[in-house]
Write an enzyme that holds these catalytic residues in place. Structure first.
Site, PDB file in Angstrom:
ATOM      1  CG  ASP A   1      16.167   7.789 -14.109  1.00  0.00           C
ATOM      2  OD1 ASP A   1      16.452   7.112 -15.076  1.00  0.00           O
ATOM      3  OD2 ASP A   1      16.699   8.082 -13.312  1.00  0.00           O
TER       4      ASP A   1
ATOM      5  CG  ASP B   1      30.774   5.747 -24.332  1.00  0.00           C
ATOM      6  OD1 ASP B   1      31.312   5.735 -22.662  1.00  0.00           O
ATOM      7  OD2 ASP B   1      30.938   6.784 -24.882  1.00  0.00           O
TER       8      ASP B   1
ATOM      9  CE1 TYR C   1      25.480  -4.489 -13.850  1.00  0.00           C
ATOM     10  CE2 TYR C   1      26.791  -6.047 -15.186  1.00  0.00           C
ATOM     11  CZ  TYR C   1      25.855  -4.862 -15.226  1.00  0.00           C
ATOM     12  OH  TYR C   1      25.693  -4.507 -16.489  1.00  0.00           O
TER      13      TYR C   1
ATOM     14  CB  SER D   1      22.069  -8.889 -10.305  1.00  0.00           C
ATOM     15  OG  SER D   1      22.833  -8.206 -11.138  1.00  0.00           O
TER      16      SER D   1
ATOM     17  CB  VAL E   1      13.199  -0.357 -10.198  1.00  0.00           C
ATOM     18  CG1 VAL E   1      12.924   0.404 -11.426  1.00  0.00           C
ATOM     19  CG2 VAL E   1      14.668  -0.589  -9.764  1.00  0.00           C
TER      20      VAL E   1
ATOM     21  N   GLY F   1      14.923   3.575 -15.616  1.00  0.00           N
ATOM     22  CA  GLY F   1      16.033   3.973 -16.179  1.00  0.00           C
ATOM     23  C   GLY F   1      16.274   4.633 -17.464  1.00  0.00           C
TER      24      GLY F   1
END
Length: 263
Positions: A36, A189, A153, A156, A65, A12
């Protein structure tokens, strides 16, 4: 471990926190494989890094991934190109709570990170020609404190936290001098956060956006530069292993370490 002269693989790595990590690593003397899923962003990021820091500092590997083949090829190419691997950063991650996305969150975040950790353990292992090194896994404050808006989320990321701490005390890690750590920021951000804060309904489960935004305002939002500084501190401090570093905003718009826990 000082990163100068080292080789890192960052998943990523083309945008958001991953791009910030590649930038701080190369700025401090490392070479980096940007792995990525997004080929266009990846190629652009590598071109930008090499233009800024010098040719040959970064390479791009397209990597999903969730694909064993892709991931193995990224590790193989990094070693072939740079002569070895010293630092593995499992940063790739997604959000999503809708019926058609929540399983992908588990596949990318938890299974992808564990897959990257296992590959990192293999390539850094001294029995396989490695020299030890560092694995940093990206989790989240949502993996430590319950978040009613994003349960999948959070699940995980909680799995990443626990898996990292377990691998950190494994015989293979200790024997080969492999340090494993997990970074748990609150809101940062990034493009994913921007989608979240804009009201992307797929990111939440039955959430009132007014309440979500109030929650975000209460926690605060870190910059990529701030979390990258915390990341570099973790990597270069050899006393840290099996560590959880939790970061968030505080009064005065400075990031702070809310908690540091060692195994």
């Amino acid at each position: 471990m000082k990163v100068e002269g080292k080789v890192a693989l960052v998943t990523g790595g083309a945008s958001g926190m991953g791009k910030g990590f590649t930038e701080v690593l190369i700025a401090n003397g490392a070479k980096v494989c940007v792995a990525d899923f997004n080929s266009q962003c990846g190629e652009e990021a590598v071109a930008e890094l090499n233009k800024k820091h010098g040719a040959g500092k970064a390479i791009f590997c397209k990597c999903d991934v969730t694909s064993k083949t892709d991931f193995e090829e990224a590790f193989k190419r990094t070693k072939e190109e740079f002569g070895g691997i010293d630092i593995v950063v499992n940063n790739a991650g997604i959000g999503g709570e809708s019926d058609d996305k929540w399983e992908s969150v588990i596949d990318v975040n938890m299974k992808g990170t564990i897959r990257g950790t296992r590959l990192g353990m293999y390539y850094l292992n001294k029995d396989n020609g490695g020299n030890g090194g560092i694995i940093v896994n990206m989790a989240s404050a949502a993996g430590i404190n319950p978040n009613p808006f994003s349960p999948t989320y959070g699940c995980s990321k909680a799995g990443i936290v626990h898996a990292t701490r377990c691998y950190a005390i494994s015989e293979a890690a200790v024997k080969s001098g492999i340090r494993l750590m997990v970074l748990c920021p609150a809101f940062v951000d990034t493009p994913m956060f921007q989608n979240l804060s804009s009201g992307d309904s797929d990111q939440f489960i039955g959430a009132d956006m007014v309440k979500v935004k109030a929650f975000i305002d209460h926690i605060g939002v870190m910059t990529v530069e701030e979390i990258s500084a915390a990341f570099l501190e973790m990597v270069e401090d050899d006393s840290k292993t099996g560590l959880i570093l939790r970061c968030a905003k505080k009064t005065g718009n400075q990031y702070c370490t809310l908690a540091v826990e060692n195994v």
